[in-house]
Design a protein around this motif. Sequence first.
Motif, PDB file in Angstrom:
ATOM      1  N   UNK B  25       0.781  -1.217  -0.009  1.00  0.00           N
ATOM      2  CA  UNK B  25       0.065   0.082   0.083  1.00  0.00           C
ATOM      3  C   UNK B  25       0.976   1.218  -0.070  1.00  0.00           C
ATOM      4  N   UNK B  26       0.621   2.171  -0.875  1.00  0.00           N
ATOM      5  CA  UNK B  26       1.315   3.436  -0.967  1.00  0.00           C
ATOM      6  C   UNK B  26       0.724   4.447  -0.940  1.00  0.00           C
ATOM      7  N   UNK B  27       1.123   5.275   0.217  1.00  0.00           N
ATOM      8  CA  UNK B  27       0.620   6.668   0.421  1.00  0.00           C
ATOM      9  C   UNK B  27      -0.948   7.065   0.033  1.00  0.00           C
ATOM     10  N   UNK B  28      -1.745   6.292   0.807  1.00  0.00           N
ATOM     11  CA  UNK B  28      -3.038   6.565   0.587  1.00  0.00           C
ATOM     12  C   UNK B  28      -3.505   7.667   1.798  1.00  0.00           C
ATOM     13  N   UNK B  29      -4.494   8.147   1.091  1.00  0.00           N
ATOM     14  CA  UNK B  29      -5.153   9.354   1.855  1.00  0.00           C
ATOM     15  C   UNK B  29      -6.624   9.245   1.524  1.00  0.00           C
ATOM     16  N   UNK B  30      -7.442   8.957   2.239  1.00  0.00           N
ATOM     17  CA  UNK B  30      -8.874   8.782   2.112  1.00  0.00           C
ATOM     18  C   UNK B  30      -9.760   8.899   3.319  1.00  0.00           C
ATOM     19  N   UNK B  31     -10.875   9.555   3.103  1.00  0.00           N
ATOM     20  CA  UNK B  31     -12.097   9.795   4.145  1.00  0.00           C
ATOM     21  C   UNK B  31     -13.061   9.237   3.909  1.00  0.00           C
ATOM     22  N   UNK B  32     -13.934   8.423   4.960  1.00  0.00           N
ATOM     23  CA  UNK B  32     -15.089   7.784   4.721  1.00  0.00           C
ATOM     24  C   UNK B  32     -15.938   8.339   5.710  1.00  0.00           C
ATOM     25  N   UNK B  33     -17.218   8.679   5.330  1.00  0.00           N
ATOM     26  CA  UNK B  33     -18.009   9.299   6.451  1.00  0.00           C
ATOM     27  C   UNK B  33     -19.125   8.340   7.009  1.00  0.00           C
ATOM     28  N   UNK B 227     -15.414   6.607  -7.272  1.00  0.00           N
ATOM     29  CA  UNK B 227     -16.884   6.820  -7.777  1.00  0.00           C
ATOM     30  C   UNK B 227     -17.542   7.943  -6.799  1.00  0.00           C
ATOM     31  N   UNK B 228     -18.301   8.656  -7.441  1.00  0.00           N
ATOM     32  CA  UNK B 228     -19.394   9.523  -6.600  1.00  0.00           C
ATOM     33  C   UNK B 228     -18.825  10.592  -5.978  1.00  0.00           C
ATOM     34  N   UNK B 229     -17.698  10.544  -5.359  1.00  0.00           N
ATOM     35  CA  UNK B 229     -17.291  11.710  -4.227  1.00  0.00           C
ATOM     36  C   UNK B 229     -15.681  11.766  -4.801  1.00  0.00           C
ATOM     37  N   UNK B 230     -15.315  11.956  -6.025  1.00  0.00           N
ATOM     38  CA  UNK B 230     -13.844  11.806  -5.834  1.00  0.00           C
ATOM     39  C   UNK B 230     -13.043  12.756  -5.195  1.00  0.00           C
ATOM     40  N   UNK B 231     -13.659  13.914  -4.827  1.00  0.00           N
ATOM     41  CA  UNK B 231     -12.811  15.036  -4.129  1.00  0.00           C
ATOM     42  C   UNK B 231     -12.444  14.407  -2.849  1.00  0.00           C
ATOM     43  N   UNK B 232     -12.843  13.533  -2.283  1.00  0.00           N
ATOM     44  CA  UNK B 232     -12.500  12.997  -0.814  1.00  0.00           C
ATOM     45  C   UNK B 232     -11.214  12.001  -1.080  1.00  0.00           C
ATOM     46  N   UNK B 233     -11.050  11.428  -2.423  1.00  0.00           N
ATOM     47  CA  UNK B 233     -10.072  10.411  -2.759  1.00  0.00           C
ATOM     48  C   UNK B 233      -8.786  11.351  -3.160  1.00  0.00           C
ATOM     49  N   UNK B 234      -7.650  11.121  -2.371  1.00  0.00           N
ATOM     50  CA  UNK B 234      -6.589  11.831  -2.930  1.00  0.00           C
ATOM     51  C   UNK B 234      -5.225  10.899  -2.548  1.00  0.00           C
ATOM     52  N   UNK B 235      -4.642  10.555  -3.591  1.00  0.00           N
ATOM     53  CA  UNK B 235      -3.304   9.752  -3.425  1.00  0.00           C
ATOM     54  C   UNK B 235      -2.158  10.636  -3.928  1.00  0.00           C
ATOM     55  N   UNK B 236      -1.010  10.396  -3.610  1.00  0.00           N
ATOM     56  CA  UNK B 236      -0.108  11.229  -4.262  1.00  0.00           C
ATOM     57  C   UNK B 236       0.069  11.328  -5.720  1.00  0.00           C
ATOM     58  N   UNK B 237      -0.248   9.933  -6.273  1.00  0.00           N
ATOM     59  CA  UNK B 237      -0.167   9.778  -7.556  1.00  0.00           C
ATOM     60  C   UNK B 237      -1.309  10.573  -8.257  1.00  0.00           C
ATOM     61  N   UNK B 238      -2.745  10.569  -7.808  1.00  0.00           N
ATOM     62  CA  UNK B 238      -3.467  11.065  -8.517  1.00  0.00           C
ATOM     63  C   UNK B 238      -3.367  12.697  -8.324  1.00  0.00           C
ATOM     64  N   UNK B 239      -2.573  13.324  -7.382  1.00  0.00           N
ATOM     65  CA  UNK B 239      -2.256  14.739  -7.329  1.00  0.00           C
ATOM     66  C   UNK B 239      -1.275  14.802  -8.200  1.00  0.00           C
TER      67      UNK B 239
END
Lengths: 363, 239
Positions: B25-33, B227-239
Amino acid sequence: MLAIREMRRRKLQFALVTGVVALVSFLIIMVTGLGLGLYQRAGTALLSLNGDQLAYADNANLSLIRSRLTEAQVRDIEAKSGADDATPLGYIAAVIEYAPGRRDTAAVVGLVPGSFAEPRTIEGRALSSPDQILVDRSWARLAGTRVGDVLPLPVGFDRRNFTVAGIVDQGYFFFQPAVYVSLEAWQAIAYQGDASQRPAASVVLLKGKTLDASRGSGWEAVTKRTAFDNIEGVQAQQSTVNALRYMGLLIGAMVIGVFFYVITLQKVSLLGILKAIGASGFYLVTQGLLQVAVVSAVGALLAVGLAVLLQTTVLASSSVPIAFTTSAVLTTALSVLVAGMIGAGLSVRQVAAIDPIIAMQQQ
Amino acid sequence: MTDAILELRGVSKSFGEGDRRVDAVRDVTLDIDRGEMVSLVGPSGSGKSTLLAMVGGLLQPTAGAIVVDGEDITRHGKGARTRYRRDRVGFVFQGSNMVPFLTARENLLIVGEFGGVDRGALRHRADELLEELGLARVRDQVSSQLSGGERQRVAIARALMRDPVLILVDEPTASLNSELGSRVVDALKEEIHGRSKACIMVTHDERMAERADRLIEFRDGRLHSADARPETVRSSEAR
């Protein structure tokens, strides 16, 4: 409780191991009983003597069989030992024909009638003449002897009749039931020939925990315990029996240990799941130990029941030297329990080492 | 003010060292409500289950922070992690993983034996959950006598027993046919929404994954898409 539920639902599995533990425990109890029985027969009559010490001829190497004291030595012991009281005792093994064609060996103990060495009767009366005999209840049971019966004892090449005056409860001497006659009768049975050449006694029984002198001219005195320990073969016999007991306990510990280790190996994934959903290692170890305790305790109880059953049936009418006491049986049962717990130590380590991540990996 | 129950901040996990090092797993940043059910999809070996194990307190991350309802579980020692798994997280494993010699109800009540809870209240809760999930009829059957669907519903009920904030589900429908699988996932979703829990469900089954509120795809240990709420999904690669 998880441990108990598992045992209830997996009856066959746990019944099998409990059966094995019961058999191992039974073996240990029987060996313990054999040790106790042999110990009692080796010389409880000696330990039951109403005295504290015994003075032997110093060339007898503390052997009651070989010890012979002269009249002068007996007087010397009485005078110089500083004992509170002293009385001579004789010992000889003799074959008694208690019924036509039926003989057995008895330990014939000679004593001074009315002395403190004379055992208390549980039936009948004390010795009052040289033609009377007291018999231990072990002999009475063996030979069917009752108060008033006549027992012929060999005197030289003849036989002399002794009337049973009373029954005592002193136990065995040298693995033979004890009978008690007057010192005078003992001398006649033990030594034929010129009466002036006969030893006065085998040993002298002394009262008093401490003596002024424990050695004198041709004699030495030791405690009853030392005297008992020096009975020929007792030490080696007890060491052998104890070795068998410890071996049995070791086997019991290994049987329980291996069984629970195998069960633990079979349950690794289940234990991992339980850890993953919040069970602590302590909880799982406690459950495992509870199962060990139940299996060991039930196994030991079954063994005790089996031993009691055997004692009250087969052994009651047998001459096999097996004896049980409550403390010996309970100690053995407790030892099995402790041995089981120690054996299960292997599984405890295994349980503690299980990583809950296997709950996901084993899918 | 966020309503996130789960916050992952730069979470990484590596196994081995040197040439043998594997970055699972590499540098995962994520929120779940709260009240959200998230599906985690991706090919085998993409790091989904490793992430789930870290969130569940079964693995310690190599780097990063995992905050569950305000509690950073990466700082926990062994005892605290055990209590966390016991009180804060509910697991539903692939194949249900019931205790085979216990009945359905006993499988629920087992969590009461781990301490820290009123066992009387748990009995009431067990009956309530069995009723809600349609298991009242089989409550006294040992789990080996239950069907696959019933076992999975018992597993869901067990996961909810101690009222955790987070439910972690690993391939819940792998051993079920699609109809039964759908019913199990729907039952789970209903519980998550009704009880305002958060849920991560790892699955290979796209039809099941689509039943969640949000779908997150994992590839090579990184968040690939959401899906649905991509703004809450951030990974260093995505950035």
